[in-house]
Each structure stands twice: as structure tokens, then as C-alpha cells.
Design a protein around this motif. Structure first.
Motif, PDB file in Angstrom:
ATOM      1  N   ARG A 293       1.050  -1.277   0.071  1.00 34.76           N
ATOM      2  CA  ARG A 293       0.057   0.147   0.001  1.00 34.76           C
ATOM      3  C   ARG A 293       0.988   1.199  -0.045  1.00 34.76           C
ATOM      4  O   ARG A 293       0.408   2.304  -0.495  1.00 34.76           O
ATOM      5  N   GLY A 294       2.071   1.139   0.575  1.00 27.03           N
ATOM      6  CA  GLY A 294       2.933   2.298   0.500  1.00 27.03           C
ATOM      7  C   GLY A 294       3.667   2.625  -0.792  1.00 27.03           C
ATOM      8  O   GLY A 294       4.330   3.648  -0.863  1.00 27.03           O
ATOM      9  N   THR A 295       3.422   1.726  -1.864  1.00 34.34           N
ATOM     10  CA  THR A 295       4.269   2.108  -3.053  1.00 34.34           C
ATOM     11  C   THR A 295       3.451   3.164  -3.709  1.00 34.34           C
ATOM     12  O   THR A 295       4.215   3.946  -4.578  1.00 34.34           O
ATOM     13  N   THR A 296       2.453   3.606  -3.444  1.00 34.21           N
ATOM     14  CA  THR A 296       1.548   4.697  -4.086  1.00 34.21           C
ATOM     15  C   THR A 296       1.923   6.015  -3.402  1.00 34.21           C
ATOM     16  O   THR A 296       1.300   7.236  -3.732  1.00 34.21           O
ATOM     17  N   LYS A 297       2.765   6.100  -2.395  1.00 30.39           N
ATOM     18  CA  LYS A 297       2.864   7.337  -1.671  1.00 30.39           C
ATOM     19  C   LYS A 297       4.372   7.755  -2.097  1.00 30.39           C
ATOM     20  O   LYS A 297       5.434   7.050  -1.563  1.00 30.39           O
ATOM     21  N   VAL A 298       4.509   8.558  -2.970  1.00 31.14           N
ATOM     22  CA  VAL A 298       5.686   8.977  -3.464  1.00 31.14           C
ATOM     23  C   VAL A 298       6.079  10.339  -3.097  1.00 31.14           C
ATOM     24  O   VAL A 298       5.396  11.270  -3.564  1.00 31.14           O
ATOM     25  N   PRO A 299       7.144  10.514  -2.256  1.00 30.09           N
ATOM     26  CA  PRO A 299       7.320  11.845  -1.612  1.00 30.09           C
ATOM     27  C   PRO A 299       7.668  12.853  -2.816  1.00 30.09           C
ATOM     28  O   PRO A 299       8.368  12.318  -3.707  1.00 30.09           O
ATOM     29  N   THR A 302       3.178  12.647  -4.906  1.00 21.84           N
ATOM     30  CA  THR A 302       1.800  12.456  -4.519  1.00 21.84           C
ATOM     31  C   THR A 302       1.420  13.004  -3.209  1.00 21.84           C
ATOM     32  O   THR A 302       0.143  13.201  -2.703  1.00 21.84           O
ATOM     33  N   ASP A 303       2.506  14.012  -2.651  1.00 20.19           N
ATOM     34  CA  ASP A 303       1.956  14.799  -1.619  1.00 20.19           C
ATOM     35  C   ASP A 303       1.738  16.239  -2.199  1.00 20.19           C
ATOM     36  O   ASP A 303       1.901  17.216  -1.490  1.00 20.19           O
ATOM     37  N   VAL A 473       1.552  10.959 -11.469  1.00 20.21           N
ATOM     38  CA  VAL A 473       0.045  10.803 -10.739  1.00 20.21           C
ATOM     39  C   VAL A 473      -0.937  10.263 -11.507  1.00 20.21           C
ATOM     40  O   VAL A 473      -1.624   9.251 -11.485  1.00 20.21           O
ATOM     41  N   ASP A 652       9.715  -0.414  -1.415  1.00 21.14           N
ATOM     42  CA  ASP A 652       9.495  -0.727  -2.730  1.00 21.14           C
ATOM     43  C   ASP A 652      10.402  -1.689  -3.361  1.00 21.14           C
ATOM     44  O   ASP A 652       9.829  -2.414  -4.259  1.00 21.14           O
TER      45      ASP A 652
END
Ligand SMILES: C[C@H](O)CC(=O)SCCNC(=O)CCNC(=O)[C@H](O)C(C)(C)COP(=O)(O)OP(=O)(O)OC[C@H]1O[C@@H](n2cnc3c(N)ncnc32)[C@H](O)[C@@H]1OP(=O)(O)O
Length: 724
Positions: A293-299, A302-303, A473, A652
Motif C-alpha cells: 500500500r505504501g508504493t503509491t505514496k511517493v514523496p 503524491t503529496d 500521478v 518498494d
């Protein structure tokens, strides 16, 4: 309850005398200890209150519950949160909810998974919607259902079906749940609460049965028959996952309930749950759950608050194995796709491949003919760029040829609209090189699929320094829609997965040239948990591809590549892998592989070319040494990938290894596994081998630094970050 509480249950009592208790813990109403305590408090209150006659349990926002709060497992493992044995399964679910003097009904919409379904099964009836998903997926996390699920599910749906549901971790939908006896009625979402309220009052007034599922016996087979079913399930579980013990523990717990009664079963379940939660397998699988689930959080991507743009129409260049697989994946998720080829013959073949991919689903009963027709109607063939004027994304999937790709991207820039994403499915070539002849660097991105693209779950999204966050994104969103796990990586030869994969085959070749046995290596690596060993994999991929990708690595990383002539020698002799019926193995018409004594002569020849001798130590390698000599170079390369910032975080790479290489998820992925052995140990072994067998094994600076400090490879210290 304090303001920091992780979720709660809230109660509302209606004029009809029904208390509706709602689980509130977004996003999936998972059962934290706060939720469970609050559920119990509300139940106790409802049982005390004179104005409450019956109870309905439900979940907020159309989701009953996604199960026990997986993020709380860490606390249990560390011994911080350790409720007394049986607190939830016996005290709350059995002795408070199920044994209550007031009937309760579960109103299930959305999800009732794991602990969520277990709460539902402790109620005296269940009403669900058709789309609700009900299941016990705990085995997927290396644990077992721990809130009574091992005892109640068999009593509601029968032993065979309950075993299937638990062992495969697959949920069932409302209608099927109803036909199985898991739920009592299926209604539309807006009728759900009212039906459940009425049902609860009907139970009270004895118009409906008041059932404690823990004590149901009608669905359980007689003991002898039950034992046969359990024996069969054990054999299947062992065959499917020989390295895993927890499915067998789950079967033992079910058996205890059948042989000694459900209360005994509950206690055995509670004890087994406590042990399994702390096992290495559970730790690894829970890590994989969150890493995925963390792979879609890209500093930095995605922020930024960017919303994905809508991608409706996608063009694919090249209808070969990859292009047709990608087209299949896209039309399966309702994208309009244009498949472009260079001539009629290739185009027809490409469309034929897409049709065959879908037909195989129809044949297996996984797709209706109607859906086939609908999906295939989304695909259009093309021989020119005319129809590209309104595409939102192009994925180039032609052969790995730099000048061809450069020409294609220059053409795309001319024919596609300015917003169109220009993606390449290259597996090795530098994207900057591919886009060199354009001025569209900000919309050039890698969309690296794995073969077969409509089946394999991973999508490597490769960004260059110029790729815009918006494009990433957008692609992340397409990835989600086509049900892939995306991993965003930086641009370099081989990206993350192939860079890690490369030393895997090379280490195996090095060992074989020095006397280790091809077939023993494959056997040991398969036993470790890989779907197949490195040699069987080379045969499957084909020697043409192996040599082409290999040469990219030799070119780009000459100092640390092991240059063996074994594969080229075999290919010269018309052995090209499985497609030619001969590679490292011989293949019969059913693609069954058998060892080939002839292999010796090629190995001898390549040994002579490499100028190496048989090493008696390597001839007699222990299984553990084979695993380490094959995988430590992979760990070493993964460390380089991290140090260079190609991957943003270690997790990742764990996901890339599991989904791209087939690394066993129950070992937690490549870096997680390496950390379980320790950076010091891995460094010392690689260092020792590099002295004996050359620079191929030489530990990289990142690994050396971690080993010197004794820190894990996954930790991102300030020093490591500054190097990214
Ligand atoms: C004692 C008991 O028997 C033990 C148990 O109950 S163990 C738990 C059993 N339940 C499960 O295994 C279900 C796990 N969850 C899933 O399969 C999926 O998340 C789902 C089907 C519920 C939803 O899928 P989907 O809509 O694609 O959303 P997904 O991205 O996976 O999850 C949404 C968020 O909820 C979180 N989440 C999902 N299930 C969770 C759970 N059980 N506990 C804690 N967090 C959970 C995810 O981590 C994610 O968080 P994020 O947004 O911060 O990344």
C-alpha cells in the motif's frame, strides 16, 4: 474515550427498541483495541438498558469492517499491547455478544473481512447487500482467524467450503454467502438497516430462529468424514506452500473444535493466534501488506495535491507479446485502445494475441462471451498515426532498439496532442536516450510491465529528472485502475527489478562454471520459495532475451558483471530455451522439463573460455550456501539501487522483488529478508567470496557502511538520504 482513540463504536437506540451499534474507524472500520473495547461497552450498555430489546451491528460509510487493525500487530509482537488470551474471542464475541439475552443482527455492506466477519458470525443473524464481500483472509497475513472464525465458519457453511475460504483467503459476495448459509438474507443497501432491525425483533419474538453459530452442528460432517476432509486439506496446503506451517496450524485448530467441541476449539485458536502473530512469517507478510500500500505514496509527487487527469484512450505501439498483453490489461479495465503495427500481418497477429488472452478467460469460465465481445470492441487496429490525435496516453512496446525508439518518440511528439503521456515499456534502455530527439521530456515516462502483462501484478513507473509529477500521478491512477501494484523508480539501465534480477542469473552461471550443478541450484532455489530456479527461468524467458538484456548490463556495469559464454554457446548450437525444446533442460510437447546430460559439454567449453577451474568447495555446496551465493549479490545490487535513489524506499524494493521476481512474500521481500540475516553477516560473506571469486561479489559502499555500523539496510539514516 480519549481524543487519541483509534476508532470507536457508537450506539443509537430507536423508538422500535433496537440499538444500532456502528463501528467507526475510517477508512475500513478496522477493529483496533479501542474499537473492540468500545463495542463491548456499547453491548454491555445495550444489554443493561430497559429500552433496548434487540441489537443491530453495522459499520460506518457502507463498510462493515475490514477486520482486526493490522497496524496493531506491531504492538502485539513487541509485547506492548497484549490482551489476555481469549479476551476478544471468548469474553467479547462469545460471552457478551453471542450469549446475550437480547438478539443481535449484523447488517453487512461493503466489507466483512477477518475479525469483521467474525464479529458478524457472533451475531444471531446476518443480512448483507449483494456487493458485500465476506471472507477470512487471515492466512494471507501468516496468522489464522483469531476471533472464533475457525469454529463458526465451518458450522455455518460446512467444513469443505470453510476450508476453501480460509486456505485461499478469498472472500465470497453477498448472494453466494446467502446460498452457503453464511448470511440469512440479501437486500439492497438502502433496505439494509431496516431489514436488520426487523429481523432482530423477529428473532426476539421467535418469528425467526435465534441461532448461536458456535453451537450449530447440522453443517458439520460426521467425525470420520470430517477427518478425511481435513486430511485432504492438509495435503493440499503442504503441496501449495511447503514452507508454510500456519495453514496446517489452522487446520489443527478447526479439527480441535470438531473433536473436542467448539469451546475447546476457541481456546486452541486463541493460543495459536498469539504464537503465529509473533512468527517471522507473519512479520514478513504484514510488512508486505503495508509495503504494497505504501508504493503509491511517493514523496515530492503524491503529496503535492495533484488530481489525476482522466485517461480515456490509450495507443499501444507494437502488438508483440508485451504490447498485446498491455492492450489486454487495458481493455479489461474498459480503456479504449488503439494497437498500432507496421503492417497488416503483424497487426492481425497482435489483435489475435489479445483475443487469445481473453478467450483463455472465457474457456476457464472466468469471462462471459458477452463480456468478451464488449471488451474486444474497445480495441482498434491501426497502421498509421492518424488516429493518435485524441489519445491521452501512448505506450511504446516495440523491440529494444535505441534508434527505432528515438524515431518513434519524435513521431509521437508530432502526432499526439500536447497533453498526451508518452510512455515506453522498455525494460533496460535509458529513457533520456529514448526521448533525446524530442522536446517533450516532461511527459516521457517508463511504463514497464512484466510478461505476461495482463497477468503479472507489477508495474514499474520510471521517471527521469524531467518527468512531471502530474504524469506520474496520472500513470499511478491508470495502474490502480488496471489493478497493478505500481512502483515508482528512477531512470537507469534495468531500473529496479531487472537490476536486481541480473545478478541472480549471473551468480548461478558463476557457480556452475566452477563446478556446481545446474539442476541442484534450481532445486534449492525453488525450495527457498522462488517459482523456479535461475536456469529454468532462462529457458522460459528465452536465450535471445537473456543475451540482449545481459549485454546491456555488461555494457553499463562492466566492473561487476560476470561474463559467461555459456548461454551464447548454447544458443549458437540452436538451443534457445523452452521455445526450441532445448535449453538448460529438455522439453517434451507438454512443456515438461527434464535434465539433459549433454549440458556438460557446453559448461566445460564456457569454463575454458572463462579460464576458471572446478572448485571442490563449490561442487559440494550446502543448500544454505547456494541460497546465499545466489541471493547476496541480489541484495548487494538492491543496496546500490537504494543508494543511487533509483528506489525511494527499501519497502518498494521488497514489493518489486516479490511481484517482479517472484521472491517469496513470506520472506518479506529482498531487503526485509536481508535485514533478518543482518548487514554484517551479508557483508562478511560477500567480502570473503569477492576475494576468492572476483569483483562480482564485491560488497558496495552502502552495504559496507551499514555493516560497519551494524544498522539495517532498510533504515534511511540522514547520511543515506543525503546520498540519494
Ligand atoms: C483476529 C482476526 O482474525 C485477525 C484479522 O482480522 S486480520 C485482518 C483481516 N483483514 C484483512 O486481511 C483485510 C485487509 N485489507 C484488505 O484486504 C484491503 O485493504 C481491503 C479489501 C479492506 C480494502 O481494499 P482497498 O479498497 O483497495 O483499499 P486499501 O488501499 O487496501 O486500504 C485502504 C487503507 O486501509 C488500510 N487497511 C485496510 N485494511 C486494514 C486493516 N484490517 N487494518 C488496518 N488498516 C487497514 C490500508 O492500509 C490502507 O491504508 P492507507 O490508505 O493508509 O494506505
Amino acid at each position: 474515550m480519549g481524543s487519541k482513540a483509534k476508532g470507536r463504536a457508537v450506539m443509537e437506540v430507536g423508538a422500535d427498541g433496537v440499538a444500532v451499534i456502528t463501528i467507526v474507524h475510517p477508512p475500513v472500520n478496522s477493529l483496533s483495541f479501542d474499537v473492540l473495547n468500545s463495542l463491548k461497552e456499547n453491548f454491555d450498555q445495550a444489554l443493561r438498558r430497559d429500552d433496548v430489546q434487540a441489537i443491530v451491528v453495522t459499520g460506518e460509510n457502507g463498510k462493515f469492517s475490514g477486520g482486526f487493525d493490522i497496524s496493531a500487530f506491531g504492538g502485539i509482537q513487541e509485547g506492548k499491547d497484549r490482551p489476555k488470551t481469549g479476551f476478544v474471542s471468548v469474553e467479547i464475541l462469545s460471552d457478551t455478544i453471542e450469549a446475550a439475552r437480547k438478539p443481535s443482527v449484523a447488517a453487512i455492506d461493503g466489507l466483512a473481512l477477518g475479525g469483521g466477519l467474525e464479529v458478524g458470525m457472533a451475531c444471531h443473524a446476518r443480512i448483507s447487500t449483494t456487493t458485500a464481500q465476506l471472507g477470512l483472509p487471515e492466512l494471507q497475513l501468516g496468522i489464522l482467524p483469531g476471533f472464533g472464525g475457525t469454529q463458526r465458519l465451518p458450522r455455518l457453511v460446512g467444513l469443505s467450503k470453510s476450508l476453501e475460504m480460509m486456505l485461499t483467503s478469498k472472500p465470497v459476495k453477498g448472494e453466494e454467502a446467502c446460498s452457503l448459509g453464511l448470511v440469512d438474507a440479501v437486500v439492497s443497501p438502502n433496505e439494509l438497516l431496516n431489514t436488520a432491525r426487523r429481523w432482530a425483533l423477529d428473532i426476539l419474538e421467535r418469528r425467526r430462529p435465534w441461532i448461536a453459530s458456535l453451537y450449530k452442528t447440522d453443517k458439520i460432517e460426521p467425525l470420520g468424514e470430517a477427518r478425511e476432509i481435513l486430511k485432504f486439506a492438509r495435503a493440499q496446503a503442504q503441496k501449495r506452500a511447503p514452507n508454510l506451517n500456519h495453514p496446517l496450524v489452522c487446520i489443527d485448530v478447526i479439527e480441535e473444535g470438531i473433536v473436542s467441541g467448539p469451546r475447546a476449539g476457541l481456546w486452541k485458536e486463541a493460543q495459536a493466534f498469539e504464537e503465529l502473530v509473533r512468527s517471522d512469517i507473519a512479520k514478513s507478510l504484514i510488512h508486505i501488506f503495508f509495503a504494497q500500500r505504501g508504493t503509491t505514496k511517493v514523496p515530492g509527487v503524491t503529496d503535492l495535491g495533484l488530481a489525476p487527469r482522466q485517461v480515456k484512450k490509450v495507443a499501444i505501439l507494437g502488438g508483440g507479446l508485451m504490447g498485446s498483453g498491455i492492450a489486454t490489461a487495458l481493455i479489461l479495465s474498459n480503456y479504449h485502445v488503439i494497437l498500432k503495427e507496421v503492417n497488416e500481418k503483424f497487426l492481425e497477429a497482435g489483435i489475435g494475441r489479445v483475443k487469445a488472452n481473453l478467450q483463455s478467460r472465457v474457456k476457464k469460465g472466468n469471462m462471459t462471451q458477452e463480456k468478451f465481445e464488449k471488451n474486444i470492441s474497445l480495441l482498434k487496429g491501426s497502421l498509421d498515426y492518424e488516429s493518435f490525435k485524441d489519445v491521452d496516453m501512448v505506450i511504446e512496446a516495440v523491440i529494444e532498439n535505441v534508434s527505432l525508439k528515438q524515431q518513434i518518440f519524435a513521431d509521437l511528439e508530432r502526432y499526439c496532442p500536447p497533453h498526451c503521456i508518452l510512455a515506453s515499456n522498455t525494460s533496460t534502455i535509458d529513457l533520456n536516450l529514448i526521448g533525446e530527439k524530442t522536446r517533450s521530456q516532461d511527459r516521457i515516462v517508463g511504463a514497464h510491465f512484466f510478461s505476461p502483462a495482463h497477468v503479472m501484478p507489477l508495474l514499474e513507473i520510471v521517471r527521469t529528472k524531467q518527468t512531471s509529477p502530474q504524469v506520474i500521478v496520472d500513470l499511478l491512477n491508470v495502474g490502480k485502475k488496471i489493478k497493478k501494484t505500481p512502483v515508482v523508480v528512477g531512470n537507469c539501465t534495468g531500473f529496479a527489478v531487472n537490476r536486481m534480477f541480473f545478478p541472480y542469473t549471473q551468480a548461478a552461471l558463476l557457480l556452475v562454471e566452477r563446478g556446481a550443478d545446474v539442476y541442484q541450484i534450481d532445486k534449492v532455489i525453488t525450495k527457498f520459495g522462488m517459482p523456479m530456479g535461475p536456469f529454468r527461468l532462462c529457458d522460459l524467458v528465452g536465450f535471445g532475451v537473456a543475451i540482449a538484456t545481459g549485454s546491456q548490463f555488461v555494457l553499463n556495469f562492466p566492473k561487476r558483471t560476470y561474463k559467461s559464454m555459456l548461454i551464447p554457446l548454447m544458443q549458437e548450437d540452436k538451443r534457445a530455451g523452452e521455445t526450441s525444446h532445448k535449453g538448460f533442460y529438455l522439453y517434451n510437447d507438454k512443456r515438461k522439463a527434464s535434465p539433459d546430460p549433454e549440458l556438460k559439454k557446453y559448461i566445460e567449453k564456457s569454463r575454458n573460455i572463462s579460464g576458471v577451474a572446478i572448485d571442490p568447495k563449490l561442487v559440494k555446496l550446502q543448500e544454505k550456501d547456494i541460497v546465499e551465493m545466489i541471493f547476496f549479490p541480489v541484495v548487494n545490487e538492491a543496496c546500490r539501487v537504494l543508494a543511487e535513489g533509483i528506489a525511494v524506499k527499501a519497502a518498494d524494493l521488497d514489493i518489486s522483488a516479490v511481484m517482479g521476481m517472484g521472491f517469496p512474500p513470506y520472506r518479506g521481500g529482498i531487503i526485509f529478508w536481508a535485514d533478518s540475516l543482518g548487514s554484517k553477516y551479508i557483508y562478511s560473506r560477500l567480502d570473503e567470496w569477492s576475494k576468492l571469486y572476483g569483483d562480482f561479489f564485491k560488497p558496495c559502499a552502502y552495504l559496507a557502511e551499514r555493516a560497519a555500523k551494524g544498522t539495517p539496510l532498510s533504515s534511511t539514516s540522514a547520511q543515506a538520504k543525503s546520498r540519494l
